[in-house]
Design a protein around this motif. Structure first.
Motif, PDB file in Angstrom:
ATOM      1  N   THR A 129       0.710  -1.205  -0.141  1.00 30.65           N
ATOM      2  CA  THR A 129       0.089   0.218  -0.094  1.00 30.65           C
ATOM      3  C   THR A 129       1.071   1.220  -0.066  1.00 30.65           C
ATOM      4  O   THR A 129       2.036   1.064   0.254  1.00 30.65           O
ATOM      5  N   ILE A 130       0.201   2.522  -0.190  1.00 31.58           N
ATOM      6  CA  ILE A 130       0.908   3.740  -0.053  1.00 31.58           C
ATOM      7  C   ILE A 130       1.558   3.728   1.358  1.00 31.58           C
ATOM      8  O   ILE A 130       2.545   4.415   1.358  1.00 31.58           O
ATOM      9  N   ALA A 131       0.565   3.550   2.286  1.00 31.84           N
ATOM     10  CA  ALA A 131       1.176   3.526   3.648  1.00 31.84           C
ATOM     11  C   ALA A 131       2.490   2.782   4.034  1.00 31.84           C
ATOM     12  O   ALA A 131       3.369   3.240   4.360  1.00 31.84           O
ATOM     13  N   SER A 162      10.153  10.885   5.491  1.00 31.77           N
ATOM     14  CA  SER A 162       9.549  12.089   5.899  1.00 31.77           C
ATOM     15  C   SER A 162       9.308  13.413   4.697  1.00 31.77           C
ATOM     16  O   SER A 162       8.918  14.259   5.223  1.00 31.77           O
ATOM     17  N   ARG A 163      10.261  13.001   3.884  1.00 29.70           N
ATOM     18  CA  ARG A 163      10.205  13.655   2.463  1.00 29.70           C
ATOM     19  C   ARG A 163       9.908  13.054   1.287  1.00 29.70           C
ATOM     20  O   ARG A 163      10.391  11.842   1.387  1.00 29.70           O
ATOM     21  N   LEU A 164       9.381  13.697   0.321  1.00 25.36           N
ATOM     22  CA  LEU A 164       8.831  12.843  -0.904  1.00 25.36           C
ATOM     23  C   LEU A 164       9.288  13.848  -2.219  1.00 25.36           C
ATOM     24  O   LEU A 164       8.510  15.127  -2.121  1.00 25.36           O
ATOM     25  N   PHE A 165      10.000  13.682  -2.882  1.00 24.05           N
ATOM     26  CA  PHE A 165       9.971  14.438  -4.260  1.00 24.05           C
ATOM     27  C   PHE A 165       9.120  14.241  -5.018  1.00 24.05           C
ATOM     28  O   PHE A 165       8.594  13.117  -5.287  1.00 24.05           O
ATOM     29  N   LEU A 166       8.227  15.324  -5.553  1.00 28.53           N
ATOM     30  CA  LEU A 166       7.037  15.234  -6.535  1.00 28.53           C
ATOM     31  C   LEU A 166       7.637  15.361  -7.858  1.00 28.53           C
ATOM     32  O   LEU A 166       7.741  16.384  -8.364  1.00 28.53           O
ATOM     33  N   ASP A 167       7.317  14.192  -8.668  1.00 28.28           N
ATOM     34  CA  ASP A 167       7.438  14.295 -10.020  1.00 28.28           C
ATOM     35  C   ASP A 167       6.345  14.815 -10.658  1.00 28.28           C
ATOM     36  O   ASP A 167       5.125  14.807 -10.060  1.00 28.28           O
ATOM     37  N   SER A 168       6.347  15.007 -11.935  1.00 27.53           N
ATOM     38  CA  SER A 168       5.071  16.009 -12.478  1.00 27.53           C
ATOM     39  C   SER A 168       3.884  14.909 -12.599  1.00 27.53           C
ATOM     40  O   SER A 168       2.880  15.475 -12.385  1.00 27.53           O
ATOM     41  N   ALA A 169       4.137  13.822 -12.936  1.00 31.30           N
ATOM     42  CA  ALA A 169       2.973  12.777 -13.223  1.00 31.30           C
ATOM     43  C   ALA A 169       2.142  12.538 -12.263  1.00 31.30           C
ATOM     44  O   ALA A 169       0.980  13.029 -12.265  1.00 31.30           O
ATOM     45  N   PRO A 170       2.394  12.201 -11.069  1.00 29.70           N
ATOM     46  CA  PRO A 170       1.480  12.255  -9.857  1.00 29.70           C
ATOM     47  C   PRO A 170       1.014  13.689  -9.632  1.00 29.70           C
ATOM     48  O   PRO A 170      -0.350  13.614  -9.183  1.00 29.70           O
ATOM     49  N   VAL A 171       1.589  14.498  -9.437  1.00 26.80           N
ATOM     50  CA  VAL A 171       0.975  16.088  -9.402  1.00 26.80           C
ATOM     51  C   VAL A 171      -0.221  16.154 -10.331  1.00 26.80           C
ATOM     52  O   VAL A 171      -1.133  16.674 -10.117  1.00 26.80           O
ATOM     53  N   ILE A 172      -0.056  15.944 -11.769  1.00 30.20           N
ATOM     54  CA  ILE A 172      -0.902  15.996 -12.775  1.00 30.20           C
ATOM     55  C   ILE A 172      -1.991  15.218 -12.727  1.00 30.20           C
ATOM     56  O   ILE A 172      -3.334  15.692 -12.654  1.00 30.20           O
ATOM     57  N   TYR A 173      -1.800  13.847 -12.094  1.00 32.51           N
ATOM     58  CA  TYR A 173      -2.853  12.991 -11.839  1.00 32.51           C
ATOM     59  C   TYR A 173      -3.784  13.353 -10.671  1.00 32.51           C
ATOM     60  O   TYR A 173      -4.932  13.222 -10.656  1.00 32.51           O
ATOM     61  N   TYR A 183      -5.431   6.873 -11.451  1.00 35.27           N
ATOM     62  CA  TYR A 183      -4.274   6.963 -10.346  1.00 35.27           C
ATOM     63  C   TYR A 183      -4.762   8.275  -9.429  1.00 35.27           C
ATOM     64  O   TYR A 183      -4.040   8.091  -8.413  1.00 35.27           O
ATOM     65  N   PHE A 184      -5.882   8.491  -9.320  1.00 36.92           N
ATOM     66  CA  PHE A 184      -6.107   9.800  -8.519  1.00 36.92           C
ATOM     67  C   PHE A 184      -6.143   9.462  -6.902  1.00 36.92           C
ATOM     68  O   PHE A 184      -5.428   9.880  -6.189  1.00 36.92           O
ATOM     69  N   ASP A 185      -6.741   8.232  -6.717  1.00 37.27           N
ATOM     70  CA  ASP A 185      -6.605   7.634  -5.498  1.00 37.27           C
ATOM     71  C   ASP A 185      -5.407   7.610  -4.685  1.00 37.27           C
ATOM     72  O   ASP A 185      -5.209   7.949  -3.635  1.00 37.27           O
ATOM     73  N   LEU A 186      -4.342   7.037  -5.517  1.00 37.21           N
ATOM     74  CA  LEU A 186      -3.036   7.003  -5.016  1.00 37.21           C
ATOM     75  C   LEU A 186      -2.297   8.252  -4.881  1.00 37.21           C
ATOM     76  O   LEU A 186      -1.794   8.546  -3.943  1.00 37.21           O
ATOM     77  N   ALA A 187      -2.628   9.102  -6.134  1.00 43.02           N
ATOM     78  CA  ALA A 187      -2.130  10.514  -5.558  1.00 43.02           C
ATOM     79  C   ALA A 187      -2.651  11.339  -4.647  1.00 43.02           C
ATOM     80  O   ALA A 187      -1.898  11.996  -3.635  1.00 43.02           O
ATOM     81  N   ARG A 188      -3.986  11.237  -4.276  1.00 43.37           N
ATOM     82  CA  ARG A 188      -4.713  11.724  -3.110  1.00 43.37           C
ATOM     83  C   ARG A 188      -4.205  11.267  -1.944  1.00 43.37           C
ATOM     84  O   ARG A 188      -3.996  12.080  -0.967  1.00 43.37           O
ATOM     85  N   ALA A 189      -3.739  10.040  -1.715  1.00 41.16           N
ATOM     86  CA  ALA A 189      -3.230   9.531  -0.247  1.00 41.16           C
ATOM     87  C   ALA A 189      -1.889  10.203  -0.114  1.00 41.16           C
ATOM     88  O   ALA A 189      -1.733  10.441   0.957  1.00 41.16           O
ATOM     89  N   PHE A 234      -0.793  13.181  -1.104  1.00 41.76           N
ATOM     90  CA  PHE A 234      -1.277  14.800  -0.867  1.00 41.76           C
ATOM     91  C   PHE A 234      -2.051  15.054   0.591  1.00 41.76           C
ATOM     92  O   PHE A 234      -1.647  15.788   1.131  1.00 41.76           O
ATOM     93  N   GLU A 235      -2.744  13.971   0.779  1.00 41.83           N
ATOM     94  CA  GLU A 235      -3.172  14.022   1.948  1.00 41.83           C
ATOM     95  C   GLU A 235      -2.230  13.916   3.236  1.00 41.83           C
ATOM     96  O   GLU A 235      -2.462  14.777   4.217  1.00 41.83           O
ATOM     97  N   ARG A 236      -1.304  13.144   2.963  1.00 38.94           N
ATOM     98  CA  ARG A 236      -0.029  13.072   3.974  1.00 38.94           C
ATOM     99  C   ARG A 236       0.705  14.236   3.985  1.00 38.94           C
ATOM    100  O   ARG A 236       1.031  14.847   5.075  1.00 38.94           O
ATOM    101  N   ILE A 237       0.857  15.033   2.713  1.00 38.55           N
ATOM    102  CA  ILE A 237       1.566  16.055   2.730  1.00 38.55           C
ATOM    103  C   ILE A 237       0.642  17.194   3.200  1.00 38.55           C
ATOM    104  O   ILE A 237       1.218  18.142   4.046  1.00 38.55           O
ATOM    105  N   ASN A 238      -0.610  17.290   3.069  1.00 40.60           N
ATOM    106  CA  ASN A 238      -1.272  18.439   3.707  1.00 40.60           C
ATOM    107  C   ASN A 238      -1.434  18.188   5.150  1.00 40.60           C
ATOM    108  O   ASN A 238      -1.631  19.514   5.803  1.00 40.60           O
ATOM    109  N   THR A 239      -1.484  16.951   5.674  1.00 40.75           N
ATOM    110  CA  THR A 239      -1.338  17.077   7.271  1.00 40.75           C
ATOM    111  C   THR A 239      -0.052  17.193   7.814  1.00 40.75           C
ATOM    112  O   THR A 239       0.045  17.386   8.920  1.00 40.75           O
TER     113      THR A 239
END
Length: 84
Positions: free
Chosen positions: A2-4, A11-22, A30-36, A38-43
């Motif tokens: 899983t993503i978890a 603690s840090r994750l480089f964001l490539d363009s593809a997941p950001v676009i998704y 891919y939205f559900d994976l990307a959202r998971a 970005f939720e961690r980043i948001n919190t």
């Protein structure tokens, strides 16, 4: 796996363009994976790191299609988010 599981201990994750676009375009595959992620980043559980190249790649299509709202969203997400 899983993503978890994949992000455990990170603690840090480089964001490539593809997941950001998704995430922004809500890609149905891919939205559900990307959202998971970005939720961690948001919190603040994870810090996202993006380069100017990532932003430039994300802006190619919105600029070529005149999609001003998508342009603004990408710029805001990658330059004004607290944890990116």
């Amino acid at each position: 796996m899983t993503i978890a599981d994949s992000l455990q201990g990170a603690s840090r994750l480089f964001l490539d363009s593809a997941p950001v676009i998704y995430f922004v375009e809500r890609n149905p595959q891919y939205f559900d994976l990307a959202r998971a992620v970005f939720e961690r980043i948001n919190t603040g559980t994870l810090i996202g790191v993006a380069s100017p190249v990532t932003l430039a790649e994300c802006l190619v299509r919105p600029y070529s299609l005149g999609q001003i709202e998508f342009q603004r969203y990408f710029i805001d997400l990658l330059t004004n988010s607290t944890n990116i």
